[in-house]
Scaffold this motif. Structure first.
Motif, PDB file in Angstrom:
ATOM      1  N   HIS A   1       6.934  -1.171   8.816  1.00 31.39           N
ATOM      2  CA  HIS A   1       6.576  -1.209   9.693  1.00 31.39           C
ATOM      3  C   HIS A   1       8.028  -1.975  10.575  1.00 31.39           C
ATOM      4  O   HIS A   1       8.534  -1.553  11.346  1.00 31.39           O
ATOM      5  CB  HIS A   1       5.313  -1.926  11.286  1.00 31.39           C
ATOM      6  N   VAL A   2       7.923  -2.988  10.329  1.00 33.26           N
ATOM      7  CA  VAL A   2       9.493  -3.955  10.627  1.00 33.26           C
ATOM      8  C   VAL A   2      10.821  -3.203  10.202  1.00 33.26           C
ATOM      9  O   VAL A   2      11.813  -4.265  10.054  1.00 33.26           O
ATOM     10  CB  VAL A   2       9.366  -5.662  10.378  1.00 33.26           C
ATOM     11  N   GLY A   3      10.460  -2.499   9.348  1.00 28.49           N
ATOM     12  CA  GLY A   3      12.031  -1.954   8.855  1.00 28.49           C
ATOM     13  C   GLY A   3      12.962  -2.533   7.993  1.00 28.49           C
ATOM     14  O   GLY A   3      13.826  -2.816   7.663  1.00 28.49           O
ATOM     15  N   SER A   4      12.063  -3.179   6.803  1.00 26.81           N
ATOM     16  CA  SER A   4      12.702  -3.782   5.577  1.00 26.81           C
ATOM     17  C   SER A   4      12.868  -3.429   4.642  1.00 26.81           C
ATOM     18  O   SER A   4      12.395  -1.490   4.814  1.00 26.81           O
ATOM     19  CB  SER A   4      11.220  -5.402   5.019  1.00 26.81           C
ATOM     20  N   PRO A   5      14.728  -3.159   4.149  1.00 25.92           N
ATOM     21  CA  PRO A   5      14.755  -2.506   3.417  1.00 25.92           C
ATOM     22  C   PRO A   5      14.649  -2.450   1.551  1.00 25.92           C
ATOM     23  O   PRO A   5      14.941  -2.132   0.659  1.00 25.92           O
ATOM     24  CB  PRO A   5      16.179  -3.237   3.956  1.00 25.92           C
ATOM     25  N   ALA A   6      13.389  -4.166   1.765  1.00 21.24           N
ATOM     26  CA  ALA A   6      12.565  -3.657   0.148  1.00 21.24           C
ATOM     27  C   ALA A   6      12.072  -2.639   0.469  1.00 21.24           C
ATOM     28  O   ALA A   6      11.594  -1.907  -0.906  1.00 21.24           O
ATOM     29  CB  ALA A   6      11.791  -5.294   0.219  1.00 21.24           C
ATOM     30  N   VAL A   7      11.552  -2.160   1.272  1.00 24.51           N
ATOM     31  CA  VAL A   7      10.115  -0.663   1.055  1.00 24.51           C
ATOM     32  C   VAL A   7      11.276   0.080   0.418  1.00 24.51           C
ATOM     33  O   VAL A   7      10.449   1.425  -0.106  1.00 24.51           O
ATOM     34  CB  VAL A   7      10.168   0.135   2.507  1.00 24.51           C
ATOM     35  N   ALA A   8      12.456   0.558   0.528  1.00 22.89           N
ATOM     36  CA  ALA A   8      13.342   1.193  -0.522  1.00 22.89           C
ATOM     37  C   ALA A   8      12.719   1.261  -2.278  1.00 22.89           C
ATOM     38  O   ALA A   8      12.847   2.058  -2.522  1.00 22.89           O
ATOM     39  CB  ALA A   8      14.803   1.339   0.056  1.00 22.89           C
ATOM     40  N   ASN A   9      12.751  -0.035  -2.916  1.00 24.51           N
ATOM     41  CA  ASN A   9      12.127   0.293  -3.606  1.00 24.51           C
ATOM     42  C   ASN A   9      10.596  -0.671  -4.677  1.00 24.51           C
ATOM     43  O   ASN A   9      11.067  -0.782  -5.499  1.00 24.51           O
ATOM     44  CB  ASN A   9      12.914  -1.396  -4.609  1.00 24.51           C
ATOM     45  N   MET A  10       9.958   0.241  -3.692  1.00 21.51           N
ATOM     46  CA  MET A  10       8.601  -0.180  -3.077  1.00 21.51           C
ATOM     47  C   MET A  10       7.632   0.521  -3.830  1.00 21.51           C
ATOM     48  O   MET A  10       6.708   1.138  -3.105  1.00 21.51           O
ATOM     49  CB  MET A  10       8.074  -1.308  -2.644  1.00 21.51           C
ATOM     50  N   GLY A  11       8.425   2.039  -3.927  1.00 18.56           N
ATOM     51  CA  GLY A  11       7.472   3.302  -3.746  1.00 18.56           C
ATOM     52  C   GLY A  11       6.535   3.531  -4.241  1.00 18.56           C
ATOM     53  O   GLY A  11       5.255   4.462  -4.107  1.00 18.56           O
ATOM     54  N   VAL A  12       6.401   2.938  -5.472  1.00 15.98           N
ATOM     55  CA  VAL A  12       5.355   3.463  -6.718  1.00 15.98           C
ATOM     56  C   VAL A  12       3.583   2.201  -5.577  1.00 15.98           C
ATOM     57  O   VAL A  12       3.081   2.505  -6.256  1.00 15.98           O
ATOM     58  CB  VAL A  12       5.511   2.915  -7.941  1.00 15.98           C
ATOM     59  N   LEU A  13       3.930   1.245  -4.932  1.00 13.13           N
ATOM     60  CA  LEU A  13       3.319   0.024  -4.987  1.00 13.13           C
ATOM     61  C   LEU A  13       2.549   0.956  -4.643  1.00 13.13           C
ATOM     62  O   LEU A  13       0.919   0.406  -4.711  1.00 13.13           O
ATOM     63  CB  LEU A  13       4.147  -0.516  -4.296  1.00 13.13           C
ATOM     64  N   PRO A  14       2.353   2.037  -2.738  1.00 18.72           N
ATOM     65  CA  PRO A  14       1.513   2.293  -2.758  1.00 18.72           C
ATOM     66  C   PRO A  14       0.134   3.478  -2.864  1.00 18.72           C
ATOM     67  O   PRO A  14      -1.054   2.720  -3.250  1.00 18.72           O
ATOM     68  CB  PRO A  14       1.718   3.073  -1.998  1.00 18.72           C
ATOM     69  N   VAL A  15       1.446   3.904  -3.861  1.00 23.79           N
ATOM     70  CA  VAL A  15       0.125   4.610  -5.244  1.00 23.79           C
ATOM     71  C   VAL A  15      -1.076   3.787  -6.114  1.00 23.79           C
ATOM     72  O   VAL A  15      -1.774   3.965  -6.210  1.00 23.79           O
ATOM     73  CB  VAL A  15       0.995   5.862  -5.949  1.00 23.79           C
ATOM     74  N   ILE A  16      -0.396   3.008  -6.411  1.00 25.43           N
ATOM     75  CA  ILE A  16      -0.974   1.901  -7.657  1.00 25.43           C
ATOM     76  C   ILE A  16      -2.310   1.750  -6.968  1.00 25.43           C
ATOM     77  O   ILE A  16      -3.324   1.472  -7.030  1.00 25.43           O
ATOM     78  CB  ILE A  16       0.435   0.430  -8.753  1.00 25.43           C
ATOM     79  N   ALA A  17      -1.775   0.935  -5.893  1.00 21.60           N
ATOM     80  CA  ALA A  17      -2.910   0.088  -5.100  1.00 21.60           C
ATOM     81  C   ALA A  17      -3.514   1.399  -3.855  1.00 21.60           C
ATOM     82  O   ALA A  17      -5.254   0.806  -4.067  1.00 21.60           O
ATOM     83  CB  ALA A  17      -1.784  -0.340  -3.626  1.00 21.60           C
ATOM     84  N   LEU A  18      -3.578   2.359  -3.821  1.00 21.63           N
ATOM     85  CA  LEU A  18      -3.998   3.884  -3.340  1.00 21.63           C
ATOM     86  C   LEU A  18      -5.715   3.604  -4.681  1.00 21.63           C
ATOM     87  O   LEU A  18      -6.511   3.668  -4.711  1.00 21.63           O
ATOM     88  CB  LEU A  18      -3.602   4.764  -3.099  1.00 21.63           C
ATOM     89  N   VAL A  19      -4.601   4.005  -5.994  1.00 22.61           N
ATOM     90  CA  VAL A  19      -6.008   3.794  -7.062  1.00 22.61           C
ATOM     91  C   VAL A  19      -6.130   2.779  -7.565  1.00 22.61           C
ATOM     92  O   VAL A  19      -7.711   3.952  -8.039  1.00 22.61           O
ATOM     93  CB  VAL A  19      -4.586   4.618  -8.286  1.00 22.61           C
ATOM     94  N   LEU A  20      -5.933   1.633  -6.903  1.00 21.83           N
ATOM     95  CA  LEU A  20      -6.746   0.714  -7.239  1.00 21.83           C
ATOM     96  C   LEU A  20      -7.713   0.613  -6.708  1.00 21.83           C
ATOM     97  O   LEU A  20      -9.236   0.556  -7.115  1.00 21.83           O
ATOM     98  CB  LEU A  20      -5.977  -0.854  -7.391  1.00 21.83           C
ATOM     99  N   PHE A  21      -7.707   1.142  -5.380  1.00 16.13           N
ATOM    100  CA  PHE A  21      -9.070   0.313  -4.231  1.00 16.13           C
ATOM    101  C   PHE A  21      -9.556   1.270  -4.063  1.00 16.13           C
ATOM    102  O   PHE A  21     -11.038   1.683  -4.330  1.00 16.13           O
ATOM    103  CB  PHE A  21      -8.072   1.109  -2.835  1.00 16.13           C
ATOM    104  N   ILE A  22      -9.574   2.782  -5.076  1.00 15.37           N
ATOM    105  CA  ILE A  22      -9.994   3.872  -5.096  1.00 15.37           C
ATOM    106  C   ILE A  22     -11.344   3.318  -6.082  1.00 15.37           C
ATOM    107  O   ILE A  22     -12.348   4.234  -6.541  1.00 15.37           O
ATOM    108  CB  ILE A  22      -9.013   5.419  -5.616  1.00 15.37           C
ATOM    109  N   VAL A  23     -10.254   3.313  -7.448  1.00 13.62           N
ATOM    110  CA  VAL A  23     -11.655   3.627  -8.837  1.00 13.62           C
ATOM    111  C   VAL A  23     -12.368   2.446  -8.648  1.00 13.62           C
ATOM    112  O   VAL A  23     -13.321   2.504  -8.749  1.00 13.62           O
ATOM    113  CB  VAL A  23     -10.240   3.188  -9.573  1.00 13.62           C
ATOM    114  N   THR A  24     -12.089   0.945  -7.867  1.00  2.00           N
ATOM    115  CA  THR A  24     -13.313   0.153  -7.913  1.00  2.00           C
ATOM    116  C   THR A  24     -14.186   0.225  -7.157  1.00  2.00           C
ATOM    117  O   THR A  24     -14.754  -0.777  -6.746  1.00  2.00           O
ATOM    118  CB  THR A  24     -12.159  -1.494  -7.338  1.00  2.00           C
TER     119      THR A  24
END
Length: 484
Positions: free
Chosen positions: A361-384
Motif C-alpha cells: 500500500h505504501v509502495g515499499s520496494p521490499a515487496v518485490a522480494n517478498m513474493g512467497v510471503l503472502p502464500v505462506i501466510a495464506l496456507v498457515l491461516f487456512i490450515v490453522t
C-alpha cells in the motif's frame, strides 16, 4: 477362559449363530455421522458455487451463461451475500423441526430448500432466479448448521463426541473442493445437476439411518430409543441398557425443566450461550470469508502465474487435508488446546498478510522480494483455521447446552453467526477498498488474539466429559434428577 469384562452372546439377525459383540462397533457412529454430514457437504458445494460460476456469468463468451445479460459487479456481490439472509432464518426453522419431527427428519427436510435452490439455478434466465436460489440454499445452511451438531452430539459416545462434532468443517471443505474442482471444467448447468445429485445422494443414504435416541426419549418412546442405540453402538438390548438408563435419566431431568427462549439467558444456560456466540464471533471475525474473497489477489501479489482456478483447487485441497486432521486428534488433545493453536496460527498468518499488504500500500520496494510471503501466510491461516476456529465452535455448541435448552438456544446462536457472515461478506470489500486491505487483516488479527485469551480464560474443556459433567463445569445447580 475368564474375560476381563462382562460379555454374552446374542443373535441380532436371526441366523441361529449367536456371537460376541459386547464391546460394540465404534465405526458405526462414525459412519452414521459421516452420512449425516453429506448434507453439510451439500452446503459447502452451494456456498462455494459462486467461485466458478462468477467467472462463467461475467465471461465475454455468453454461451457459458444462462442469463439474459452480463451481471454487474454489484449484482455479483449481492448474489454472494443474499445466502446469508436465508441462513439467518434457517436456524429457527431447523430448531422447530428438530424439536417437532426429530433430528433425523429435520435433517431430511433440509433437502427441500436445497433442491428448490438448485432448480432455480438450473432454470435461471436472470439474476432474480439466482438471488432466490441462494436464499433457499441459505435456509438449508441455517437448518443444517443447527441440527447437524445436535444430531452428532446425541449419537456419539463421550470418547468420540469431539470427532463427530468436527465432521461439520471436514465435510463442508469436501463440498468446497468438489465445486472448486468440477466447476471450472463443466458447464453452468452441469454444476447445477451435480449439486442436485449430491442432495439426492444424501436423502437416499440418510433415509436408512436411525433417529437420535435422545429425541425418542423426549417423546417417551423408550423402546424406539433402545433400537436406535443398538443400531448406533452395534450392541444388543442388554448391551445398551446401562447407557440407555443414563440417557433416560438425563432426559427425564430435562423434561422437568421445559425450556423457552427466556431460559437461554439464565444461569449456566446463558454462560453456554455467550461462550457459543463468542466462538462463532471469533470464527467469522478471523476473516475467513475475506481471506477466501481475496485469495486470487493474494496469489497475484505473490507474482505467481498460477491460474486462479487451479489456485482455488489447491487451497480447497489444503482446507480438506487440514480439516480431516481435527477429528483424529480432538478427543486426544482436547478442544481448548486446538482452539489455542488455531487462534495463534491464524493471528500470525493474518499479521503477515497485513504486513505484506501494508508495504504494498505504501509502495515499499521490499515487496518485490517478498513474493512467497503472502502464500505462506495464506496456507498457515487456512490450515490453522481448519484445526480449531472452523470446526470447534459448532462441536462445542453441541456439547455446552443441556438437552432441554438445545432446540431453543441453537437457532439464535447460529443466526448470529450468519448475521456476522453477511456483514463481513457485504461490507469488508468496500471498507478495504477505501482504507486499505491491510487494515482489515490487522483487525482480524486482533480478533484472533482476543480469541486466544478468551479460550484460555473462559472456554471450558469438554474432552472426555459427559453432558451432565459439562453442565456442572458451567455452574448448573441442579444437574441430578430429584429422587422420589
Amino acid at each position: 477362559m475368564a474375560e476381563s469384562r462382562r460379555s454374552y452372546t446374542y443373535d441380532p439377525v436371526g441366523t441361529g449363530e449367536p456371537y460376541r459383540m459386547e464391546s460394540g462397533q465404534l465405526w458405526r457412529q462414525y459412519l452414521i455421522g459421516a452420512i449425516a454430514n453429506i448434507a453439510i457437504l451439500c452446503t459447502g458445494y452451494s456456498m462455494g458455487w459462486t467461485a466458478p460460476i462468477n467467472i462463467k456469468l461475467q465471461n465475454n463468451d455468453t454461451s457459458q451463461s444462462p442469463l439474459d445479460h452480463k451481471p454487474s459487479n454489484g449484482e455479483i456481490a449481492w448474489m454472494g451475500s443474499v445466502l446469508n439472509f436465508g441462513a439467518i432464518v434457517g436456524p429457527f426453522i431447523g430448531g422447530f423441526a428438530a424439536s417437532t419431527i426429530g433430528r433425523k427428519w429435520g435433517l431430511m427436510s433440509s433437502t427441500i430448500p436445497l433442491l428448490v435452490g438448485w432448480i432455480l439455478a438450473a432454470v435461471a434466465t436472470n439474476m432474480a432466479f439466482l438471488y432466490a436460489g441462494r436464499i433457499f440454499w441459505g435456509i438449508a445452511v441455517g437448518m443444517l448448521f443447527t441440527i447437524s451438531p445436535m444430531y452428532c452430539a446425541e449419537i456419539a459416545t463421550v470418547e468420540s463426541r469431539g470427532a463427530l462434532g468436527s465432521f461439520l468443517q471436514s465435510f463442508i471443505t469436501v463440498g468446497f473442493l468438489l465445486v472448486y474442482g468440477a466447476g471450472p471444467f463443466i458447464s453452468y448447468h452441469g454444476v447445477a445437476y451435480l449439486g442436485m445429485a449430491v442432495v439426492v445422494l444424501f436423502a437416499v443414504s440418510f433415509f436408512f439411518m436411525p433417529e437420535s435416541p435422545t429425541y425418542h426419549l423426549l417423546k417417551d418412546r423408550t423402546e424406539d430409543a433402545a433400537q436406535c442405540l443398538m443400531t448406533i453402538r452395534g450392541r444388543s438390548r442388554q448391551g445398551v441398557a446401562e447407557e440407555l438408563a443414563t440417557m433416560k435419566a438425563d432426559v427425564l431431568a430435562s423434561m422437568e425443566k421445559k425450556a423457552t427462549l427466556r431460559d437461554v439467558f439464565r444461569g449456566s444456560n446463558f454462560k453456554a450461550f455467550y461462550i457459543s456466540c463468542a466462538l462463532v464471533f471469533f470464527q467469522q471475525f478471523s476473516g475467513i470469508n475475506a481471506v477466501l474473497f481475496y485469495m486470487t489477489d493474494i496469489f497475484k501479489a505473490s507474482g505467481t502465474d498460477l491460474d486462479p482456478s487451479i489456485a482455488t483447487i489447491i487451497i480447497g485441497a489444503v482446507q480438506l487435508i487440514a480439516s480431516f486432521i481435527t477429528p483424529f486428534v480432538v478427543d486426544r488433545l482436547g478442544r481448548r488446546i486446538l482452539l489455542l493453536i488455531s487462534s495463534c496460527g491464524t493471528a500470525i498468518g493474518l499479521a503477515l498478510l497485513g504486513m505484506f499488504f501494508l508495504l504494498r500500500h505504501v509502495g515499499s520496494p521490499a515487496v518485490a522480494n517478498m513474493g512467497v510471503l503472502p502464500v505462506i501466510a495464506l496456507v498457515l491461516f487456512i490450515v490453522t483455521y481448519c484445526w480449531g476456529l472452523g470446526p470447534l465452535p459448532w462441536a462445542v455448541m453441541g456439547e455446552l447446552f443441556p438437552i432441554e435448552v438445545k432446540a431453543a438456544a441453537a437457532p439464535p446462536a447460529t443466526a448470529f453467526c450468519w448475521i456476522l457472515s453477511f456483514l463481513i461478506t457485504k461490507f469488508f470489500p468496500t471498507i478495504s477498498g477505501n482504507i486499505g486491505m491491510h487494515v482489515g487483516f490487522f483487525i482480524f488479527c486482533a480478533c484472533c488474539v482476543a480469541a486466544f485469551f478468551f479460550t484460555l480464560f473462559i472456554v471450558p474443556e469438554t474432552k472426555g466429559k459427559s453432558l451432565q459433567e459439562i453442565q456442572q463445569l458451567l455452574g448448573a445447580k441442579n444437574t441430578e434428577p430429584e429422587k422420589a
